[in-house]
Design a protein around this motif. Sequence first.
Motif, PDB file in Angstrom:
ATOM      1  N   MET A   5     -60.013  14.357  18.891  1.00  0.00           N
ATOM      2  CA  MET A   5     -58.542  13.725  18.139  1.00  0.00           C
ATOM      3  C   MET A   5     -57.776  13.009  19.165  1.00  0.00           C
ATOM      4  O   MET A   5     -57.371  11.832  18.687  1.00  0.00           O
ATOM      5  N   TYR A   6     -57.921  13.135  20.343  1.00  0.00           N
ATOM      6  CA  TYR A   6     -57.444  12.145  21.487  1.00  0.00           C
ATOM      7  C   TYR A   6     -58.311  12.023  22.769  1.00  0.00           C
ATOM      8  O   TYR A   6     -58.333  13.248  23.460  1.00  0.00           O
ATOM      9  N   ALA A   7     -58.813  10.967  23.081  1.00  0.00           N
ATOM     10  CA  ALA A   7     -59.772  10.824  24.266  1.00  0.00           C
ATOM     11  C   ALA A   7     -59.194  10.442  25.321  1.00  0.00           C
ATOM     12  O   ALA A   7     -59.776  10.619  26.390  1.00  0.00           O
ATOM     13  N   GLY A   8     -57.917  10.200  25.373  1.00  0.00           N
ATOM     14  CA  GLY A   8     -57.171   9.766  26.655  1.00  0.00           C
ATOM     15  C   GLY A   8     -56.819  10.960  27.586  1.00  0.00           C
ATOM     16  O   GLY A   8     -56.927  12.341  27.206  1.00  0.00           O
ATOM     17  N   ARG A   9     -56.674  10.750  28.851  1.00  0.00           N
ATOM     18  CA  ARG A   9     -56.255  11.708  29.757  1.00  0.00           C
ATOM     19  C   ARG A   9     -54.810  12.075  30.036  1.00  0.00           C
ATOM     20  O   ARG A   9     -54.408  13.338  30.268  1.00  0.00           O
ATOM     21  N   VAL A  10     -53.894  11.171  29.559  1.00  0.00           N
ATOM     22  CA  VAL A  10     -52.628  11.283  29.582  1.00  0.00           C
ATOM     23  C   VAL A  10     -52.100  10.807  28.245  1.00  0.00           C
ATOM     24  O   VAL A  10     -52.494   9.754  27.939  1.00  0.00           O
ATOM     25  N   TYR A  11     -50.878  11.398  27.695  1.00  0.00           N
ATOM     26  CA  TYR A  11     -50.664  10.852  26.692  1.00  0.00           C
ATOM     27  C   TYR A  11     -49.325   9.824  26.868  1.00  0.00           C
ATOM     28  O   TYR A  11     -49.040   9.711  28.199  1.00  0.00           O
ATOM     29  N   PRO A  12     -49.103   8.808  26.128  1.00  0.00           N
ATOM     30  CA  PRO A  12     -48.218   7.797  26.313  1.00  0.00           C
ATOM     31  C   PRO A  12     -46.709   8.524  26.347  1.00  0.00           C
ATOM     32  O   PRO A  12     -46.769   9.742  25.631  1.00  0.00           O
ATOM     33  N   ASN A  13     -45.892   7.858  26.964  1.00  0.00           N
ATOM     34  CA  ASN A  13     -44.350   8.369  26.848  1.00  0.00           C
ATOM     35  C   ASN A  13     -44.063   8.391  25.455  1.00  0.00           C
ATOM     36  O   ASN A  13     -44.338   7.687  24.527  1.00  0.00           O
ATOM     37  N   TYR A  14     -43.408   9.576  25.077  1.00  0.00           N
ATOM     38  CA  TYR A  14     -43.056   9.842  23.800  1.00  0.00           C
ATOM     39  C   TYR A  14     -41.613  10.856  23.783  1.00  0.00           C
ATOM     40  O   TYR A  14     -41.133  11.208  24.790  1.00  0.00           O
ATOM     41  N   VAL A  15     -41.126  10.652  22.566  1.00  0.00           N
ATOM     42  CA  VAL A  15     -39.826  11.651  22.559  1.00  0.00           C
ATOM     43  C   VAL A  15     -40.288  12.959  21.630  1.00  0.00           C
ATOM     44  O   VAL A  15     -40.882  12.817  20.801  1.00  0.00           O
ATOM     45  N   SER A  16     -39.438  14.101  21.895  1.00  0.00           N
ATOM     46  CA  SER A  16     -39.657  15.139  21.473  1.00  0.00           C
ATOM     47  C   SER A  16     -39.457  15.076  19.900  1.00  0.00           C
ATOM     48  O   SER A  16     -38.402  14.621  19.465  1.00  0.00           O
ATOM     49  N   GLY A  17     -40.402  15.849  19.198  1.00  0.00           N
ATOM     50  CA  GLY A  17     -40.285  15.894  17.690  1.00  0.00           C
ATOM     51  C   GLY A  17     -39.148  16.703  17.239  1.00  0.00           C
ATOM     52  O   GLY A  17     -38.847  16.907  15.948  1.00  0.00           O
ATOM     53  N   THR A  18     -38.586  17.525  17.968  1.00  0.00           N
ATOM     54  CA  THR A  18     -37.477  18.263  17.778  1.00  0.00           C
ATOM     55  C   THR A  18     -36.197  17.530  17.007  1.00  0.00           C
ATOM     56  O   THR A  18     -35.557  18.050  16.259  1.00  0.00           O
ATOM     57  N   GLY A  19     -35.993  16.306  17.459  1.00  0.00           N
ATOM     58  CA  GLY A  19     -34.767  15.458  17.193  1.00  0.00           C
ATOM     59  C   GLY A  19     -34.920  14.265  17.935  1.00  0.00           C
ATOM     60  O   GLY A  19     -35.105  14.111  18.764  1.00  0.00           O
ATOM     61  N   TYR A  20     -34.995  13.195  17.107  1.00  0.00           N
ATOM     62  CA  TYR A  20     -34.953  11.863  17.734  1.00  0.00           C
ATOM     63  C   TYR A  20     -34.627  10.814  16.465  1.00  0.00           C
ATOM     64  O   TYR A  20     -34.639  11.283  15.380  1.00  0.00           O
ATOM     65  N   VAL A  21     -33.796   9.800  17.007  1.00  0.00           N
ATOM     66  CA  VAL A  21     -33.248   8.737  16.006  1.00  0.00           C
ATOM     67  C   VAL A  21     -33.742   7.641  16.308  1.00  0.00           C
ATOM     68  O   VAL A  21     -33.978   7.130  17.367  1.00  0.00           O
TER      69      VAL A  21
END
Length: 385
Positions: free
Chosen positions: A254-270
Amino acid sequence: MLMDGVPLLYEVPPILHQLRAVGVEMHYHPTRKYLRCLVIFFTFLFFMLLVYIPMFHSVRSRDDPVHAVSIAGWAHNRSRDLRLYVLPDNATAIIAQPDLCGQQLFLLIVVCSAVTNFEARAAIRETWASVASTSNNNTKTVKVAFLLGDPDNSTLQEQVEEESIRHGDVIQEGFIDSYNNLTLKTVMMLKWVHSYCTSAHFIMKTDDDMFVNINNLIKLLKVKGGPGLLLGTLICGAKPILDANSKWYSPRYMYAGRVYPNYVSGTGYVMAADVAQNLYRVALRTPLFHLEDVYLTGVCARKAGIRPRDYPGFTYGHRRMDPCVLNEPSVITSHRVDMTEMRKVWTRMHSPSLDCTAFAASQKPTSKASGKKVVSVRRPGNRCV
């Protein structure tokens, strides 16, 4: 018979146990020593195999999709081409609400809700979402909608349709509503915005166990809002979890990388309107990954050249459900909110007798350098900031 001066023709043989003693000393003892060494060696080899074989299969399952534990609904051999499920050129909504946005819309808040969470949606309508129906804020109109999937249950579907007729705020798309379909759900949200809500300047995605201070969010967007905005709780340096028992398990297929890109939590973002459109276009050509915040605000945002940003008013943690805490100017969200508790604190937040003087004093320690009061709003630790 012994004879003087004549050697004996034979000698009395040694005692048998003496011969055996000599044999043990000369022949049997080395054999037992070698056997002992062999037993130790094979015992060690056996225990090494006990350790190595599980490790081998664990590593193999991480890197070999055939042997990896599959994500429910997204086996390694199932297509993750989002166009096959979103059908961007077709109308897929079961309940579309095409007139929900209107002409002038400053902010659309889409609450991703499970079909069965009728009580959570009712509590949100009665509390923080009620501000949207009365907010004008200099023609800054706000709408709150609830996004559901297909329950695959006729009784539940009838209840959803009744709820939609009664409140006019339910959007329903034709996909199976499950945790591992949250990415599909959020991309369907972007499709709906693309089809029916291009007038909205900003779109917020949140969940039905969240508290949102809409007035504070509006004030924030007036100051920080603009094209390219993607704002929430920024998460940096997160690594895929390879434990198949984890809720956030991420197999290599599903995801071959060792680290995720920076992202914002899906609990709440605009996000700004242009970001919503860009993320939708990029998602349609990016293989689906089941963790929606990592996928959309991390993987797709990076492809689109969009930089997610952090603001401490958002949190994926639970704030103390105190009316004075939630009325703080910098507070936007709180997570894992009990609906009964939400109703109680909402009533207290709007009580004419509410006095936050003591609370404000306790939250504003004096700065030694300037002598001024400094507001401190706590949230879970974040290595990004």
